[in-house]
Every structure is written in structure tokens, then in C-alpha cells.
Design an enzyme around this catalytic site. Structure first.
Site, mmCIF file in Angstrom:
data_model
loop_
_atom_site.group_PDB
_atom_site.id
_atom_site.type_symbol
_atom_site.label_atom_id
_atom_site.label_comp_id
_atom_site.label_asym_id
_atom_site.label_seq_id
_atom_site.Cartn_x
_atom_site.Cartn_y
_atom_site.Cartn_z
ATOM 1 N N LYS A 9 0.832 -1.210 0.000
ATOM 2 C CA LYS A 9 0.000 0.000 0.000
ATOM 3 C C LYS A 9 0.871 1.267 0.000
ATOM 4 O O LYS A 9 2.085 1.200 0.258
ATOM 5 C CB LYS A 9 -0.927 -0.034 1.216
ATOM 6 C CG LYS A 9 -1.914 -1.215 1.181
ATOM 7 C CD LYS A 9 -2.833 -1.180 2.383
ATOM 8 C CE LYS A 9 -3.791 -2.361 2.359
ATOM 9 N NZ LYS A 9 -4.721 -2.331 3.500
ATOM 10 N N TYR A 49 -12.242 -1.867 -3.533
ATOM 11 C CA TYR A 49 -12.734 -2.157 -2.177
ATOM 12 C C TYR A 49 -14.267 -2.126 -2.100
ATOM 13 O O TYR A 49 -14.811 -1.866 -1.013
ATOM 14 C CB TYR A 49 -12.128 -1.177 -1.177
ATOM 15 C CG TYR A 49 -10.723 -1.552 -0.727
ATOM 16 C CD1 TYR A 49 -10.477 -2.741 -0.042
ATOM 17 C CD2 TYR A 49 -9.647 -0.704 -0.953
ATOM 18 C CE1 TYR A 49 -9.199 -3.072 0.391
ATOM 19 C CE2 TYR A 49 -8.354 -1.033 -0.522
ATOM 20 C CZ TYR A 49 -8.150 -2.226 0.152
ATOM 21 O OH TYR A 49 -6.885 -2.564 0.595
ATOM 22 N N ASN A 112 -1.955 -0.205 6.968
ATOM 23 C CA ASN A 112 -1.359 -1.446 7.460
ATOM 24 C C ASN A 112 -0.434 -2.100 6.432
ATOM 25 O O ASN A 112 -0.189 -3.293 6.462
ATOM 26 C CB ASN A 112 -2.450 -2.406 7.958
ATOM 27 C CG ASN A 112 -3.453 -2.754 6.872
ATOM 28 O OD1 ASN A 112 -3.322 -2.300 5.737
ATOM 29 N ND2 ASN A 112 -4.432 -3.568 7.203
ATOM 30 N N HIS A 115 -1.868 -5.648 1.595
ATOM 31 C CA HIS A 115 -3.180 -6.269 1.419
ATOM 32 C C HIS A 115 -2.957 -7.629 0.776
ATOM 33 O O HIS A 115 -2.108 -7.771 -0.090
ATOM 34 C CB HIS A 115 -4.073 -5.426 0.493
ATOM 35 C CG HIS A 115 -5.275 -6.172 0.004
ATOM 36 N ND1 HIS A 115 -6.451 -6.234 0.719
ATOM 37 C CD2 HIS A 115 -5.470 -6.951 -1.099
ATOM 38 C CE1 HIS A 115 -7.324 -6.994 0.064
ATOM 39 N NE2 HIS A 115 -6.750 -7.439 -1.046
ATOM 40 N N GLU A 126 -9.502 -9.961 -7.721
ATOM 41 C CA GLU A 126 -8.466 -8.945 -7.492
ATOM 42 C C GLU A 126 -7.309 -9.081 -8.477
ATOM 43 O O GLU A 126 -6.744 -8.074 -8.915
ATOM 44 C CB GLU A 126 -7.974 -9.027 -6.042
ATOM 45 C CG GLU A 126 -9.057 -8.606 -5.059
ATOM 46 C CD GLU A 126 -8.667 -8.746 -3.606
ATOM 47 O OE1 GLU A 126 -9.510 -8.465 -2.733
ATOM 48 O OE2 GLU A 126 -7.519 -9.134 -3.313
HETATM 49 P P1 CMP Z 1 -7.161 -4.823 3.775
HETATM 50 O O1 CMP Z 1 -6.663 -6.190 4.123
HETATM 51 O O2 CMP Z 1 -6.621 -4.180 2.562
HETATM 52 O O3 CMP Z 1 -8.765 -4.868 3.667
HETATM 53 C C1 CMP Z 1 -9.585 -3.760 3.919
HETATM 54 C C2 CMP Z 1 -8.822 -2.616 4.476
HETATM 55 O O4 CMP Z 1 -9.609 -1.677 5.157
HETATM 56 C C3 CMP Z 1 -7.860 -3.104 5.553
HETATM 57 O O5 CMP Z 1 -6.837 -3.850 5.001
HETATM 58 C C4 CMP Z 1 -7.469 -1.798 6.183
HETATM 59 O O6 CMP Z 1 -6.521 -1.072 5.410
HETATM 60 C C5 CMP Z 1 -8.797 -1.075 6.155
HETATM 61 N N1 CMP Z 1 -9.511 -1.185 7.433
HETATM 62 C C6 CMP Z 1 -10.045 -2.284 7.990
HETATM 63 N N2 CMP Z 1 -10.632 -2.005 9.159
HETATM 64 C C7 CMP Z 1 -10.491 -0.680 9.338
HETATM 65 C C8 CMP Z 1 -10.887 0.221 10.349
HETATM 66 N N3 CMP Z 1 -11.597 -0.186 11.406
HETATM 67 N N4 CMP Z 1 -10.560 1.496 10.207
HETATM 68 C C9 CMP Z 1 -9.874 1.924 9.125
HETATM 69 N N5 CMP Z 1 -9.463 1.110 8.119
HETATM 70 C C10 CMP Z 1 -9.764 -0.178 8.237
#
Ligand code: CMP
Length: 140
Positions: A9, A49, A112, A115, A126
Site C-alpha cells: 500500500k 474495495y 497497514n 493487502h 483482485e
Molecule cells: P485490507 O486487508 O486491505 O482490507 C480492507 C482494508 O480496510 C484493511 O486492510 C485496512 O486497510 C482497512 N480497514 C479495515 N478495518 C479498518 C478500520 N476499522 N478502520 C480503518 N481502516 C480499516
């Protein structure tokens, strides 16, 4: 053999973590089948998403994902989907196990760093979001 879609990311690309993150996957026996660096528009991030469109974090998440370049790649290996998810760790870096990518590099629940597809069905969707059939065949 299974294939899964992984993104590094914008927070990972910005902090020069592309090489380190790919190394971790490779050291765990996963093979990079296809790879590209792209910047998604807000609309493309919303499409990627779309499963989260009713979540409170959808708008912020799609702003963030479209805020800078990301790296998308197809990884292949035995049980690649589950393996990648284990190597990444929990969504929230605070809850991720020691040694996982999100524990090592994740900033918060949204930023984070990586993904990975969560099922065979989402992996197929995807992968075709980022890569054409031709790009996958020519990489073999
Ligand atoms: P990802 O595995 O890419 O799937 C969905 C994404 O949404 C997740 O990683 C995070 O980047 C984001 N995400 C999930 N939960 C939250 C949350 N509570 N607040 C903000 N972002 C979130």
C-alpha cells in the site's frame, strides 16, 4: 498451487519498503508471477474495495489507497492465500503477531502496509482487477 493478489500500500511504497516486503514473501517460498507499480484513482480504489462500501472506513480507506503509488503483485505457492495472510498478520498492526509484515511495518488499522486476498473468489477478482490474462501468461 494457488495464486493470490498482494498490494504494498502507499505507506509501504512511500517508506521504501518494497524490496524488504517482497523478500519476506520470497523467503517464505512464494513466487512473484506478475508485478506492477500503479496509482489508483479514487474511483478505481472504490471499485477495488467495493465489498467494504457500507463500512464506516470506506471513504477514508479509498482516499488513502488513491493517495500515492502502490505495488500490486500476483504471488503463487502452496496454499498461497492463507500463507500470505499469515505472513501479513492481523489487520490491526497492534494485534499482529511478532515477525509479521504488519507487526514490523504497519502504522495503524488503515495504513497497514499490505493487502492480501481473503479467499479464492476474491483472489480471482483482485488478480483480474490489476492484470490481464496476457500479463499472467507471458510471465510464466
Ligand atoms: P485490507 O486487508 O486491505 O482490507 C480492507 C482494508 O480496510 C484493511 O486492510 C485496512 O486497510 C482497512 N480497514 C479495515 N478495518 C479498518 C478500520 N476499522 N478502520 C480503518 N481502516 C480499516
Amino acid at each position: 498451487m494457488e495464486r493470490t493478489l498482494v498490494m504494498i500500500k502507499p505507506d509501504g511504497v512511500e517508506r521504501n519498503l518494497i524490496g524488504k516486503i517482497i523478500s519476506i514473501f520470497e523467503e517464505n517460498g512464494l513466487k512473484v508471477i506478475a508485478l506492477k507499480k500503479v496509482r489508483l484513482s479514487k474511483k478505481q480504489a472504490q471499485a477495488f474495495y467495493a465489498v467494504h462500501k457500507n463500512k464506516p472506513f470506506y471513504d477514508s480507506l479509498t482516499d488513502y489507497i488513491s493517495s500515492g503509488p502502490l505495488v500490486a503483485m500476483v504471488l503463487e505457492g502452496e496454499m498461497a492465500i492463507q500463507k500470505v495472510r499469515e505472513i501479513m498478520g492481523a489487520t490491526d498492526p497492534k494485534e499482529a503477531k511478532e515477525g509479521t509484515i504488519r507487526k514490523l511495518f504497519g502504522l495503524d488499522k488503515e495504513k497497514n502496509t499490505v493487502h492480501g486476498s481473503d479467499s479464492l473468489e476474491s483472489a480471482q477478482k483482485e488478480i483480474s482487477f490489476f492484470f490481464s490474462e496476457f500479463e499472467l501468461i507471458s510471465a510464466e
